[in-house]
Write an enzyme that holds these catalytic residues in place. Structure first.
Site: not given
Length: 402
Positions: A171-173
């Site tokens: 999700l962060d990427y």
């Protein structure tokens, strides 16, 4: 090409005061394409990502890839002297990227309205766990809990076991890509209008992957169906999944369109399936998925990986072996595309990191310099860019401002 051009964003000035992965990754993508990114870090501590694994000899191995092309300035923007320097930098900046919990910058007297006084053209990209508004806006947010909140985790795994979170910071990427996308969109809007006025762009971590789940939304809205967990592509295409080859390798194959299945049927010498009411369209195959999967699985098991790939490639059927990172390092396509490149490291010597993507024909991006040491560019930024004297910089250091 001009030797001073390192990508389509050359000349763009960005301040990155975010930490960990999502927002910093967005800033790195912009830096890869030429953006001049200054990363502001807390004196003596730096970005917490500097201490996140994996490690070798105590060195965080994620840092070289995630912080490349950035300059590091240590600056405590909570202190008055730090705020003053920060505002001077803002006056020279196009974009500010931050991911503090909502209300934090306002508490420090560094709201967008305050910063806009220094630079009316400033674009401020704000990322937080749940966004700047709503009942959960003040909650702490990290990628894995936000993935659960988004609805993504609920459909991952096997039905007889608990839901499974991604094994890395997916999700962060994904959100980092949105950060970069939001930045260039806001810049375009600013730069095509005469008034050249900046704006705030904000989003919550969970929203990036939730945007990709439109099939869940439509399915529940129209059919009131709550989709169960599945270890692979489910309810979309048949056949689709992971299959074992004769030599014990695993491949992923998917037939997302009927024309793809037509080619697979030919490759398997099963043209009869194209005349069969149970198999001739994707919707019918989904109704009889277990039978389709058995046919395809049994056929694949008769071929080793090299033979299977050659057959299906010749028929234009999308297939890929399931690669480990060792496979990737040895693959000639990755090498030809320069997907893995080498950068300098002050203690490890050389470290391999992902290459720059996407490719631009006239203004290619470039890894211009390695990830910075903490405060490595203090003198350059404070002295050369802001005109502070050596004595002034020394005083700031003694006061713990830098």
């Amino acid at each position: 090409m001009n030797n001073n051009n390192y990508g389509p964003l050359t000349g763009l000035k960005i301040l990155d005061i975010s930490t960990m992965i999502a927002a910093p990754f967005g800033a790195t993508l912009l830096a890869d394409l030429g953006g001049d990114v200054t990363k502001i870090e807390l004196p003596g501590k730096g970005d917490t990502l500097r201490t996140v694994g994996p490690w070798k000899d105590g060195e965080a191995l994620r840092w070289p890839g995630l912080a490349r092309n950035k300059k590091s300035l240590t600056l405590d923007i909570r202190k008055e002297a730090g705020k003053n320097i920060f505002k001077k930098l803002i006056a020279q900046t196009d974009v500010l990227i931050e991911n503090f919990r909502p209300g934090t910058l306002e508490k420090w007297g560094l709201s967008y309205e305050e910063l806009k006084k220094e630079n009316p053209q400033l674009i401020m990209v704000r990322l937080s766990g749940y966004g700047q508004t709503g009942p959960y806006s003040k909650k702490a947010g990290f990628g894995t809990p936000a993935t659960a909140f988004s609805g993504h985790t609920a459909i991952q795994g096997y039905i007889d076991r608990p839901p499974v979170s991604p094994s890395y910071s997916l999700l962060d990427y994904i959100t980092g890509v949105y950060v970069a996308f939001a930045t260039v969109s806001a810049l375009y809007h600013r730069d095509i209008h005469e008034e050249k006025e900046g704006q705030v762009v904000e989003m919550g971590l969970y929203e990036s992957i939730f945007r990709m789940l439109e099939f869940l939304i439509a399915e529940y809205d129209q059919n009131k169906k709550v989709r169960d967990r599945s270890p692979g592509l489910s309810g979309h295409s048949s056949p689709a999944g992971t299959y074992a080859t004769k030599d014990g390798k695993f491949v992923v194959l998917v037939c997302s369109t009927d024309s793809t299945f037509d080619r697979l049927a030919e490759a398997m010498d099963r043209k009869d399936m194209l005349q069969d009411d149970r198999y001739y369209t994707n919707s019918e195959r989904l109704k009889n998925d277990s039978e389709v999967q058995k046919i395809v699985s049994n056929w694949i098991k008769k071929h080793n990986l090299t033979e299977l790939t050659k057959i299906l490639d010749s028929y234009g059927v999308p297939i890929s072996p399931i690669y480990t990172i060792e496979d990737i390092f040895n693959d000639p396509h990755y090498q030809a595309r320069e997907n893995i490149v080498e950068v300098d490291h002050p203690r490890l010597g050389k470290v391999k990191v992902p290459g720059v993507v996407p490719n631009f024909s006239k203004t290619p991006g470039k890894i211009r310099h390695r990830a910075p040491e903490l405060g490595e560019h203090n003198e350059e930024i404070l002295g050369n860019h802001l005109g502070l004297s050596e004595a002034e910089i020394s005083t700031l250091r003694e006061q713990g401002v830098i």
